[in-house]
Enzyme design. Sequence first.
Site, PDB file in Angstrom:
ATOM      1  N   TRP A   1      25.435  37.602  -0.361  1.00 47.07           N
ATOM      2  CA  TRP A   1      24.237  37.958  -1.129  1.00 47.07           C
ATOM      3  C   TRP A   1      22.998  37.389  -0.459  1.00 47.07           C
ATOM      4  O   TRP A   1      22.848  36.156  -0.360  1.00 47.07           O
ATOM      5  CB  TRP A   1      24.343  37.418  -2.576  1.00 47.07           C
TER       6      TRP A   1
ATOM      7  N   HIS B   1      22.941  39.677  -8.630  1.00 50.12           N
ATOM      8  CA  HIS B   1      23.887  40.599  -9.281  1.00 50.12           C
ATOM      9  C   HIS B   1      23.922  40.329 -10.781  1.00 50.12           C
ATOM     10  O   HIS B   1      23.483  39.268 -11.241  1.00 50.12           O
ATOM     11  CB  HIS B   1      25.304  40.461  -8.683  1.00 50.12           C
TER      12      HIS B   1
ATOM     13  N   ARG C   1      17.636  41.601  -3.846  1.00 51.82           N
ATOM     14  CA  ARG C   1      18.216  40.989  -2.635  1.00 51.82           C
ATOM     15  C   ARG C   1      17.256  41.137  -1.473  1.00 51.82           C
ATOM     16  O   ARG C   1      16.520  42.135  -1.399  1.00 51.82           O
ATOM     17  CB  ARG C   1      19.551  41.644  -2.266  1.00 51.82           C
TER      18      ARG C   1
ATOM     19  N   GLN D   1      22.232  47.146 -11.514  1.00 52.06           N
ATOM     20  CA  GLN D   1      23.689  46.972 -11.569  1.00 52.06           C
ATOM     21  C   GLN D   1      24.105  46.955 -13.019  1.00 52.06           C
ATOM     22  O   GLN D   1      23.275  46.715 -13.909  1.00 52.06           O
ATOM     23  CB  GLN D   1      24.094  45.619 -10.963  1.00 52.06           C
TER      24      GLN D   1
ATOM     25  N   VAL E   1      36.777  36.678  -8.344  1.00 49.61           N
ATOM     26  CA  VAL E   1      37.917  37.486  -8.806  1.00 49.61           C
ATOM     27  C   VAL E   1      39.108  37.258  -7.871  1.00 49.61           C
ATOM     28  O   VAL E   1      38.948  36.953  -6.689  1.00 49.61           O
ATOM     29  CB  VAL E   1      37.578  38.997  -8.842  1.00 49.61           C
TER      30      VAL E   1
ATOM     31  N   ALA F   1      36.712  42.354 -14.324  1.00 46.82           N
ATOM     32  CA  ALA F   1      35.245  42.520 -14.273  1.00 46.82           C
ATOM     33  C   ALA F   1      34.890  43.510 -13.174  1.00 46.82           C
ATOM     34  O   ALA F   1      35.599  43.623 -12.175  1.00 46.82           O
ATOM     35  CB  ALA F   1      34.582  41.174 -14.001  1.00 46.82           C
TER      36      ALA F   1
HETATM   37  C1  FA5 Z   1      28.525  42.331  -6.449  1.00 46.18           C
HETATM   38  O1  FA5 Z   1      27.311  42.239  -6.605  1.00 46.18           O
HETATM   39  C2  FA5 Z   1      29.486  41.700  -7.409  1.00 46.18           C
HETATM   40  N1  FA5 Z   1      28.793  40.884  -8.333  1.00 46.18           N
HETATM   41  C3  FA5 Z   1      30.283  42.798  -8.095  1.00 46.18           C
HETATM   42  C4  FA5 Z   1      31.471  42.286  -8.853  1.00 46.18           C
HETATM   43  C5  FA5 Z   1      31.362  42.095 -10.224  1.00 46.18           C
HETATM   44  C6  FA5 Z   1      32.669  42.025  -8.189  1.00 46.18           C
HETATM   45  C7  FA5 Z   1      32.462  41.628 -10.938  1.00 46.18           C
HETATM   46  C8  FA5 Z   1      33.747  41.572  -8.904  1.00 46.18           C
HETATM   47  C9  FA5 Z   1      33.659  41.378 -10.265  1.00 46.18           C
HETATM   48  P1  FA5 Z   1      28.350  43.950  -4.437  1.00 46.18           P
HETATM   49  O2  FA5 Z   1      27.404  43.147  -3.669  1.00 46.18           O
HETATM   50  O3  FA5 Z   1      29.378  44.687  -3.666  1.00 46.18           O
HETATM   51  O4  FA5 Z   1      29.124  43.096  -5.509  1.00 46.18           O
HETATM   52  O5  FA5 Z   1      27.519  44.989  -5.321  1.00 46.18           O
HETATM   53  C10 FA5 Z   1      28.139  45.794  -6.303  1.00 46.18           C
HETATM   54  C11 FA5 Z   1      27.560  47.212  -6.290  1.00 46.18           C
HETATM   55  O6  FA5 Z   1      26.143  47.131  -6.467  1.00 46.18           O
HETATM   56  C12 FA5 Z   1      27.741  47.919  -4.949  1.00 46.18           C
HETATM   57  O7  FA5 Z   1      28.998  48.540  -4.913  1.00 46.18           O
HETATM   58  C13 FA5 Z   1      26.636  48.921  -4.991  1.00 46.18           C
HETATM   59  O8  FA5 Z   1      26.964  50.030  -5.784  1.00 46.18           O
HETATM   60  C14 FA5 Z   1      25.530  48.142  -5.687  1.00 46.18           C
HETATM   61  N2  FA5 Z   1      24.625  47.507  -4.718  1.00 46.18           N
HETATM   62  C15 FA5 Z   1      24.807  46.372  -4.052  1.00 46.18           C
HETATM   63  N3  FA5 Z   1      23.772  46.094  -3.242  1.00 46.18           N
HETATM   64  C16 FA5 Z   1      22.905  47.108  -3.415  1.00 46.18           C
HETATM   65  C17 FA5 Z   1      21.611  47.420  -2.851  1.00 46.18           C
HETATM   66  N4  FA5 Z   1      21.022  46.602  -2.007  1.00 46.18           N
HETATM   67  N5  FA5 Z   1      21.000  48.546  -3.244  1.00 46.18           N
HETATM   68  C18 FA5 Z   1      21.598  49.377  -4.147  1.00 46.18           C
HETATM   69  N6  FA5 Z   1      22.802  49.141  -4.710  1.00 46.18           N
HETATM   70  C19 FA5 Z   1      23.445  48.034  -4.346  1.00 46.18           C
END
Ligand code: FA5
Length: 346
Positions: free
Chosen positions: A155, A177, A203, A217, A260, A314
């Site tokens: 992140w 997130h 981010r 999200q 997780v 989750a």
């Molecule tokens: C997370 O942020 C974890 N908190 C998700 C999670 C929750 C995992 C609970 C397990 C249990 P990640 O960085 O992959 O994971 O982001 C999750 C989703 O948010 C991505 O699959 C995407 O759909 C969206 N996302 C992430 N970064 C961006 C971005 N910069 N712009 C738009 N959508 C984004």
Amino acid sequence: MESSISQIKKDYLDKISRAKTLKELDDIFLALFGKNGEITLLPKEFSKLTPSEKQKIGPLFNAVKTELESAIEKRREEIREVGYAELTGEGLDLQPVEVKPRKGHLHPITQFEKEIIDLFDKLGFQQFDAPHVDTDEYNFELLNIPAEHPARDLWDTLYIDSKNSGIQPGKLLLRTHTSNAQIRAMRDIKTPLRMMSLGRCFRYEAVDARHNHTFEQFEIVYVDKRVSMTNLQYLSETFLKAIFGPEIKTRLRPKYFPFVEPGAGVEGECVFCKGKGCRICGGVGWLELAGAGMIHPTVLQNGGINPSEYSGIAWGFGPERLIMLKYGIADLREFLSGDLKFLEKF
Ligand code: FA5
């Protein structure tokens, strides 16, 4: 002479009384008192009069001149008053005028989020809010990501100057997130727990068609006795089919998240290349829609839940990515562009 003065008086008093605008009155004034005005020219005729006629005509001329001047001034006042009344609404013509209002509508992300909320509401998930500006503790530490842990690199975090906030320097941030809602929900709602938390995340991203610095999200958390990956698979499919229809191709892939175990990435087949691989999906044929998994026992414990009695699943979904897939939008930066040509398509 007497009769022509009386005629001028009669004609002009009539014109003055019928004048409707200040402009008309100005024209009447000029016609009477301008360089070649009828009143201006009259005294030139006086030389032809006998002394006794002059004695009679002089006062008559002066009286008519004054009367016409005051009649113009009086009418001017009346017209000004009517104009003012119209401006202030008195005597205003209230006949309806056809003005076509421009129709606005909810932003496509808001429309989509309402759909998601309805769906999870029906499945018994309650809404839960978490702060956008949060502490390192809720965003990372209690989620099993201690300071200096390499997983923090997943992140790109925007930290906030915590001066005057009573929070240690380097510990205040813009949430990366919606997982920052997890511990709060566990502590507030208790078990069994079904919650969804939706909102903005931030981010320090290298932005591209799939990544923005500010995006949405939503987090889904389900904790109960005997919850397993089967529930995760079932709920993922139910949700994605409800949004995209029964034809949607989805897959779960193993993915690492410190909070997780096991962890998974939920992916949908890229609608732009039908799985062949293109610029938008980064050449892989699939778009990552969510991170998910079984909640780590340490996280359950941090939330005050006994992991030997309860288990949980989750997800963290990205609504922009889901809408991209649903409507074939090639670049998610469009959502925050404020471009009406784009927004009016929805
Ligand atoms: C997370 O942020 C974890 N908190 C998700 C999670 C929750 C995992 C609970 C397990 C249990 P990640 O960085 O992959 O994971 O982001 C999750 C989703 O948010 C991505 O699959 C995407 O759909 C969206 N996302 C992430 N970064 C961006 C971005 N910069 N712009 C738009 N959508 C984004």
